[in-house]
Write an enzyme that holds these catalytic residues in place. Sequence first.
Site, PDB file in Angstrom:
ATOM      1  N   HIS A  40       0.864  -1.185   0.000  1.00 56.55           N
ATOM      2  CA  HIS A  40       0.000   0.000   0.000  1.00 56.55           C
ATOM      3  C   HIS A  40       0.899   1.234   0.000  1.00 56.55           C
ATOM      4  O   HIS A  40       2.099   1.125   0.225  1.00 56.55           O
ATOM      5  CB  HIS A  40      -0.903   0.012   1.234  1.00 56.55           C
ATOM      6  CG  HIS A  40      -0.116   0.057   2.502  1.00 56.55           C
ATOM      7  ND1 HIS A  40       0.345  -1.074   3.138  1.00 56.55           N
ATOM      8  CD2 HIS A  40       0.344   1.110   3.240  1.00 56.55           C
ATOM      9  CE1 HIS A  40       1.044  -0.723   4.207  1.00 56.55           C
ATOM     10  NE2 HIS A  40       1.060   0.594   4.296  1.00 56.55           N
ATOM     11  N   HIS A 125       6.652   5.664  -1.525  1.00 55.46           N
ATOM     12  CA  HIS A 125       7.396   4.480  -1.951  1.00 55.46           C
ATOM     13  C   HIS A 125       6.631   3.236  -1.500  1.00 55.46           C
ATOM     14  O   HIS A 125       5.730   3.333  -0.663  1.00 55.46           O
ATOM     15  CB  HIS A 125       8.813   4.475  -1.361  1.00 55.46           C
ATOM     16  CG  HIS A 125       8.812   4.387   0.129  1.00 55.46           C
ATOM     17  ND1 HIS A 125       8.605   5.486   0.927  1.00 55.46           N
ATOM     18  CD2 HIS A 125       8.951   3.328   0.958  1.00 55.46           C
ATOM     19  CE1 HIS A 125       8.626   5.095   2.195  1.00 55.46           C
ATOM     20  NE2 HIS A 125       8.829   3.803   2.248  1.00 55.46           N
TER      21      HIS A 125
END
Length: 192
Positions: A40, A125
Amino acid sequence: MRLFVALSIPVDVRENLSSMIDELRRADARPRWVNPLNLHITLKFIGEVSSDSVPEIGAALATVHAAQHVKLGFRGIGFFPNTRRPSVAWVGIEPSPNLAPLASDVNLALSPLGIPREEKPFVPHLTIVRFAETRLSPALKTEIEKFEGSSFGTLAATEFHLVESQRKSTGAEYTTLRSFQFAPEAAESKEQ
């Protein structure tokens, strides 16, 4: 409860990343590889809160809106802090300009509830592995180099999620408590 706010990863991107993680794991199974189901993009880590505060957190998050969807491209692999002594490997994200303001708006909406603001700049990221040893095995280094310029797909997000993280012996288990539509549906997702 341990909570965070995140964007979900589309199925096709998750499958591409899962295939890559499987290949890298075959080169070196020792690092702690992230379960692809848990991938996620964290917009805000909230941390430990009482379950009584969840409705108030939900009400605050419901006030966050943007004029348009957030678009992300997933490309390449990098390391924190660096390649020579990595503690984490990540897949890079090429965000639309409105991703950082969205994370900031989430941060600001939660601040009046006593949830500390993020002071560091937002750096999106996807963590794919955590290293106990701060050196890459030669086999893993060779495999990672194959994916350095790879594209893993895109995401057009119109909602984010309040997620609970429970630590288990098998690793973290995530449960979405509530989803929040922050932008109108993306035109390309309506066409599909």
